[in-house]
Design a protein around this motif. Structure first.
Motif, PDB file in Angstrom:
ATOM      1  N   ARG A 420       0.832  -1.208   0.000  1.00 16.77           N
ATOM      2  CA  ARG A 420       0.000   0.000   0.000  1.00 16.77           C
ATOM      3  C   ARG A 420       0.863   1.254   0.000  1.00 16.77           C
ATOM      4  NH1 ARG A 420      -2.527  -3.738   3.180  1.00 16.77           N
ATOM      5  NH2 ARG A 420      -4.657  -4.326   2.581  1.00 16.77           N
ATOM      6  N   ILE A 421       1.942   1.222  -0.745  1.00 15.74           N
ATOM      7  CA  ILE A 421       2.816   2.390  -0.870  1.00 15.74           C
ATOM      8  C   ILE A 421       2.143   3.402  -1.798  1.00 15.74           C
ATOM      9  CG2 ILE A 421       5.099   3.180  -1.619  1.00 15.74           C
ATOM     10  CD1 ILE A 421       6.110   0.316  -1.085  1.00 15.74           C
ATOM     11  N   THR A 422       2.121   4.663  -1.404  1.00 16.14           N
ATOM     12  CA  THR A 422       1.385   5.669  -2.186  1.00 16.14           C
ATOM     13  C   THR A 422       2.239   6.827  -2.689  1.00 16.14           C
ATOM     14  OG1 THR A 422       0.784   6.925  -0.192  1.00 16.14           O
ATOM     15  CG2 THR A 422      -0.735   5.173  -0.895  1.00 16.14           C
ATOM     16  N   SER A 423       3.380   7.108  -2.054  1.00 13.18           N
ATOM     17  CA  SER A 423       4.078   8.368  -2.335  1.00 13.18           C
ATOM     18  C   SER A 423       4.522   8.502  -3.786  1.00 13.18           C
ATOM     19  CB  SER A 423       5.286   8.529  -1.409  1.00 13.18           C
ATOM     20  OG  SER A 423       6.226   7.490  -1.609  1.00 13.18           O
ATOM     21  N   TYR A 424       4.868   7.398  -4.441  1.00  9.35           N
ATOM     22  CA  TYR A 424       5.331   7.497  -5.828  1.00  9.35           C
ATOM     23  C   TYR A 424       4.196   7.893  -6.765  1.00  9.35           C
ATOM     24  CZ  TYR A 424       9.449   5.249  -3.979  1.00  9.35           C
ATOM     25  OH  TYR A 424      10.568   4.967  -3.230  1.00  9.35           O
ATOM     26  N   PHE A 425       2.993   7.562  -6.397  1.00  9.90           N
ATOM     27  CA  PHE A 425       1.856   7.861  -7.263  1.00  9.90           C
ATOM     28  C   PHE A 425       1.335   9.279  -7.042  1.00  9.90           C
ATOM     29  CE2 PHE A 425       2.101   3.421  -6.015  1.00  9.90           C
ATOM     30  CZ  PHE A 425       2.389   2.859  -7.246  1.00  9.90           C
ATOM     31  N   ASP A 426       1.809   9.924  -5.960  1.00  9.13           N
ATOM     32  CA  ASP A 426       1.479  11.315  -5.712  1.00  9.13           C
ATOM     33  C   ASP A 426       2.533  12.259  -6.277  1.00  9.13           C
ATOM     34  OD1 ASP A 426      -0.713  10.436  -4.251  1.00  9.13           O
ATOM     35  OD2 ASP A 426       0.379  10.424  -2.359  1.00  9.13           O
ATOM     36  N   ALA A 427       3.649  11.711  -6.779  1.00  5.80           N
ATOM     37  CA  ALA A 427       4.752  12.537  -7.270  1.00  5.80           C
ATOM     38  C   ALA A 427       4.306  13.350  -8.478  1.00  5.80           C
ATOM     39  CB  ALA A 427       5.944  11.662  -7.630  1.00  5.80           C
ATOM     40  N   ARG A 428       4.902  14.521  -8.604  1.00  2.00           N
ATOM     41  CA  ARG A 428       4.502  15.449  -9.652  1.00  2.00           C
ATOM     42  C   ARG A 428       4.742  14.890 -11.055  1.00  2.00           C
ATOM     43  NH1 ARG A 428       7.051  21.177  -8.636  1.00  2.00           N
ATOM     44  NH2 ARG A 428       6.601  20.398  -6.533  1.00  2.00           N
ATOM     45  N   ASP A 429       5.789  14.048 -11.205  1.00  3.85           N
ATOM     46  CA  ASP A 429       6.129  13.541 -12.534  1.00  3.85           C
ATOM     47  C   ASP A 429       5.409  12.251 -12.898  1.00  3.85           C
ATOM     48  OD1 ASP A 429       7.850  15.631 -13.016  1.00  3.85           O
ATOM     49  OD2 ASP A 429       9.604  14.598 -12.238  1.00  3.85           O
ATOM     50  N   THR A 430       4.625  11.705 -11.984  1.00  2.96           N
ATOM     51  CA  THR A 430       3.904  10.465 -12.277  1.00  2.96           C
ATOM     52  C   THR A 430       2.687  10.775 -13.142  1.00  2.96           C
ATOM     53  OG1 THR A 430       4.594   9.410 -10.221  1.00  2.96           O
ATOM     54  CG2 THR A 430       2.625   8.546 -11.284  1.00  2.96           C
ATOM     55  N   ASP A 431       2.584  10.085 -14.276  1.00  2.00           N
ATOM     56  CA  ASP A 431       1.414  10.324 -15.141  1.00  2.00           C
ATOM     57  C   ASP A 431       0.825   9.023 -15.665  1.00  2.00           C
ATOM     58  OD1 ASP A 431       3.123   9.440 -17.107  1.00  2.00           O
ATOM     59  OD2 ASP A 431       2.980  11.221 -18.360  1.00  2.00           O
ATOM     60  N   ALA A 432       1.339   7.893 -15.166  1.00  3.80           N
ATOM     61  CA  ALA A 432       0.861   6.603 -15.659  1.00  3.80           C
ATOM     62  C   ALA A 432      -0.055   5.945 -14.633  1.00  3.80           C
ATOM     63  CB  ALA A 432       2.043   5.681 -15.956  1.00  3.80           C
ATOM     64  N   LEU A 433      -1.073   5.261 -15.126  1.00  4.80           N
ATOM     65  CA  LEU A 433      -1.952   4.467 -14.283  1.00  4.80           C
ATOM     66  C   LEU A 433      -1.432   3.039 -14.297  1.00  4.80           C
ATOM     67  CD1 LEU A 433      -4.545   4.358 -12.585  1.00  4.80           C
ATOM     68  CD2 LEU A 433      -5.801   3.805 -14.681  1.00  4.80           C
ATOM     69  N   LEU A 434      -0.852   2.605 -13.179  1.00  3.88           N
ATOM     70  CA  LEU A 434      -0.198   1.310 -13.124  1.00  3.88           C
ATOM     71  C   LEU A 434      -1.184   0.200 -12.775  1.00  3.88           C
ATOM     72  CD1 LEU A 434       2.189   3.315 -12.989  1.00  3.88           C
ATOM     73  CD2 LEU A 434       3.365   1.672 -11.527  1.00  3.88           C
ATOM     74  N   LEU A 435      -0.926  -0.978 -13.315  1.00  5.48           N
ATOM     75  CA  LEU A 435      -1.784  -2.124 -13.081  1.00  5.48           C
ATOM     76  C   LEU A 435      -1.578  -2.674 -11.675  1.00  5.48           C
ATOM     77  CD1 LEU A 435      -1.295  -3.877 -16.530  1.00  5.48           C
ATOM     78  CD2 LEU A 435      -3.310  -2.613 -15.759  1.00  5.48           C
ATOM     79  N   ILE A 436      -2.614  -3.318 -11.156  1.00 11.09           N
ATOM     80  CA  ILE A 436      -2.578  -3.868  -9.799  1.00 11.09           C
ATOM     81  C   ILE A 436      -1.450  -4.897  -9.680  1.00 11.09           C
ATOM     82  CG2 ILE A 436      -3.854  -5.275  -8.133  1.00 11.09           C
ATOM     83  CD1 ILE A 436      -6.415  -4.056  -9.211  1.00 11.09           C
ATOM     84  N   GLY A 437      -0.738  -4.836  -8.600  1.00 13.21           N
ATOM     85  CA  GLY A 437       0.374  -5.750  -8.367  1.00 13.21           C
ATOM     86  C   GLY A 437       1.680  -5.155  -8.863  1.00 13.21           C
TER      87      GLY A 437
END
Length: 603
Positions: A420-437
């Motif tokens: 349940r790590i979240t910080s990488y998905f809140d990063a300003r440069d993240t724009d991809a929707l990653l698949l579960i797992g």
């Protein structure tokens, strides 16, 4: 001719075919404008590496004769191209070859081409995990990619091959099985219960008041913490930062108490502070000179007609807990700092065996409003970026405040839990929707890679002015290589619960030593002090328009100059402005380790 080929490969076409030697063809393919059509067919047939290099160029597969489009060549072309070029490249893959393409590669770059039964199996498993027979058991990054010198080039010229190599492993392997996962679950429950209890006590006004006046002899450190000698040790008070969530603040005490209560202190190498507890401090008890010394604004809490600060009080054995490990001691000795870095690496691995990932151990990894979190597995979170970008202020703002101390890893409450790590998905440069797992496997390995880079940055910052810290100095590079080897090995040993050699995560000990040798040269070149009066990349660029040929042979000329193109606000960057991160060999080696580690954890 050689000089002309550095700029435009088409110059090769002006030569009779009999004069187009392997060396000239190699230079033509590495030029600013490669010209594959001028490379004789016999040269491509006799030199497989050159053929693969040609396939990796923009539209390279379309310029290679169909009979040379073997599975290896087509795989190289698909891995190197940008996501937007995949379908165009696939059109030039022969039908017979297309049926033999590895499923993990297709999963990473072109999942629509996977056989229907494989896609259905993944859907049934609710994730991207491939059936076991189709997974790689020991993934090996091609030597060309692992050890290819990569000077600063425009992002559009960077190949995606190294990142695709790691992505296909992270997508296809199974969920990670961590040896101390049950203890990690207990830790999460303890944190949740502790935070709820402390929040209730705070709201009811049941937290104790600090009964003494804060001594003016207290020392500010870390932005919002005070330290005062008390008997044989040191008392420390960490204040709630304005806007900080209570759960984040309370978590550190919970982790300290859990570590002491579950004998983790016998396994951890870093000092774990002794908790005293949460307290309220009337604002008039904090001397003005101490308040002004804080870099962070403090939260003020109202109770009745008074305002209070919220503090977490704890004790440590000595000052090592607040002495950051990017600085030598007062005698100029780096031993304590390096031991602290190794302790931290081991404990980062040990905490990770509980599923607890520390994702913000230096400023560069924080998601503050004025700070952009650096992503060293950027392709996993942003498909348009093949490699991480230049690191701003690497020896100043990026590492000024860190969790790496003489005592080892500090501020251990700053953790997130797999899966349940979240910080990488809140990063300003993240724009991809990653698949579960896949999303969590990528996040877990991001924490590993970035923390190993942080360890190297601390070492480099501490030693960059040493006389032997130079890309041509064998003794200085040997010390750096030993540090990198020990740091990665310490993390892996903490994670796996047994002594691990870093070389075991590479194709062979010999390949590992070659990679390490090249990595120390590139790392020392980039992180040494830049002075136009000494032998450094700044002077090389000034005099020749190129970086050191010993580190980057056969490179293109560059218009970049130091300090104009390598600093921001008078702070050194690792990489030219708007370019890629300078330590490319270190990154690719860590991708190799991460890939093998992912397979072992996901088996």
């Amino acid at each position: 001719m050689e000089q002309s080929l550095r700029h435009h490969g088409a110059e090769l076409d002006a030569l009779p075919e009999s004069c187009r030697s392997f060396d000239l063809c190699q230079r033509a393919l590495k030029s600013k404008y490669p010209y594959i059509e001028a490379v004789p067919l016999s040269i491509l047939e006799d030199h497989p590496d050159l053929l693969l290099s040609a396939a990796e160029q923009y539209n390279g597969l379309s310029k290679i004769p169909p009979r040379l489009r073997t599975p290896d060549v087509c795989c190289a072309a698909l891995a190197a191209c940008s996501p937007g070029e995949v379908n165009e490249t696939m059109a030039f893959v022969p039908d017979a070859v297309r049926k033999t393409l590895p499923y993990d590669l297709l999963l990473a770059v072109a999942p629509g081409y996977l056989p229907l039964e494989i896609r259905e199996a993944m859907v049934a498993n609710v994730g991207t995990t491939l059936p076991l027979p189709y997974r790689q058991m020991k993934p090996i990054l091609d030597q060309r990619l692992l050890m290819e010198p990569l000077e600063q080039v425009p992002f559009g010229e960077l190949k995606f091959s190294s990142s695709v190599f790691l992505k296909k492993i992270l997508m296809s392997t199974g969920p990670f099985h961590l040896r101390n996962r049950s203890l990690g679950h207990a830790l999460q429950q303890a944190i949740q219960q502790h935070c709820q209890q402390r929040t209730t006590e705070l709201r009811r006004g049941e937290l104790p008041l600090l009964e003494r006046t804060v001594s003016e002899k207290s020392i500010n450190y870390g932005g919002r913490t005070l330290m005062l000698r008390a008997g044989d040790g040191f008392t420390r008070m960490k204040f709630l930062r304005k806007g900080e969530s209570l759960d984040d603040f309370f978590r550190e005490e919970a982790v300290h108490r859990f570590a002491h209560g579950h004998a983790l202190t016998t396994l951890l190498m870093s000092e774990v502070p002794q908790p005293v507890g949460m307290k309220l401090v009337p604002i008039d008890q904090l001397p003005v000179n101490l308040l002004s010394g804080f870099r962070s604004e403090l939260e003020r809490l109202p109770f009745g007609d008074q305002m209070y600060y919220l503090v977490y009080e704890f004790t440590t054995r000595n000052q090592d807990y607040s002495t950051l490990a990017h600085q030598k001691d007062s005698n100029g000795d780096s031993t304590l700092a390096e031991q602290g870095l190794f302790k931290a690496c081991h404990d980062l691995g040990l905490w990770s065996s509980l599923g607890a990932a520390h994702t913000s151990t230096i400023n560069a990894y924080h998601n503050f409003q004025e700070n952009r979190k650096e992503l060293f597995l950027c392709f996993m979170f942003n498909s348009g970026r093949s490699l991480p970008g230049a690191l701003t202020g690497w020896d100043s703002g990026a590492t000024d405040e860190s969790d790496w101390a003489y005592s080892g890893l500090k501020d251990i409450g700053d953790m997130e839990f797999y899966p349940r790590i979240t910080s990488y998905f809140d990063a300003r440069d993240t724009d991809a929707l990653l698949l579960i797992g896949f999303d969590q496997r990528a996040a877990f390995m991001s924490a590993f890679v970035e923390n190993m880079i942080a360890a190297v940055l601390h070492y480099a910052r501490m030693h960059r002015d040493d006389p032997d810290y130079h890309y041509r100095n064998a003794e200085g590079r040997a010390k750096l290589g030993s540090f990198i080897d020990t740091a990665i090995g310490a993390y892996l040993s903490g994670l796996m619960g047994k002594q691990v050699k870093t070389e075991a995560y590479f194709e062979s000990p010999e390949i590992y030593r070659q990679w390490l040798d090249k990595t120390t040269a590139e790392t020392a070149l980039w992180t040494a002090r830049q002075d136009l009066n000494t032998d450094c990349f700044a002077r090389s660029l000034e005099q020749t328009g190129c970086y050191s040929a010993e580190v980057y042979p056969d490179q293109k000329e560059s218009d970049d100059r130091y300090p104009k193109d390598f600093t921001s606000h008078n702070r050194d960057n690792l990489g030219c402005n708007n370019g890629q991160f300078g330590l490319t060999l270190l990154v690719r080696g860590l991708y190799q380790v991460a890939a093998v580690l992912a397979v072992r954890l996901g088996a």
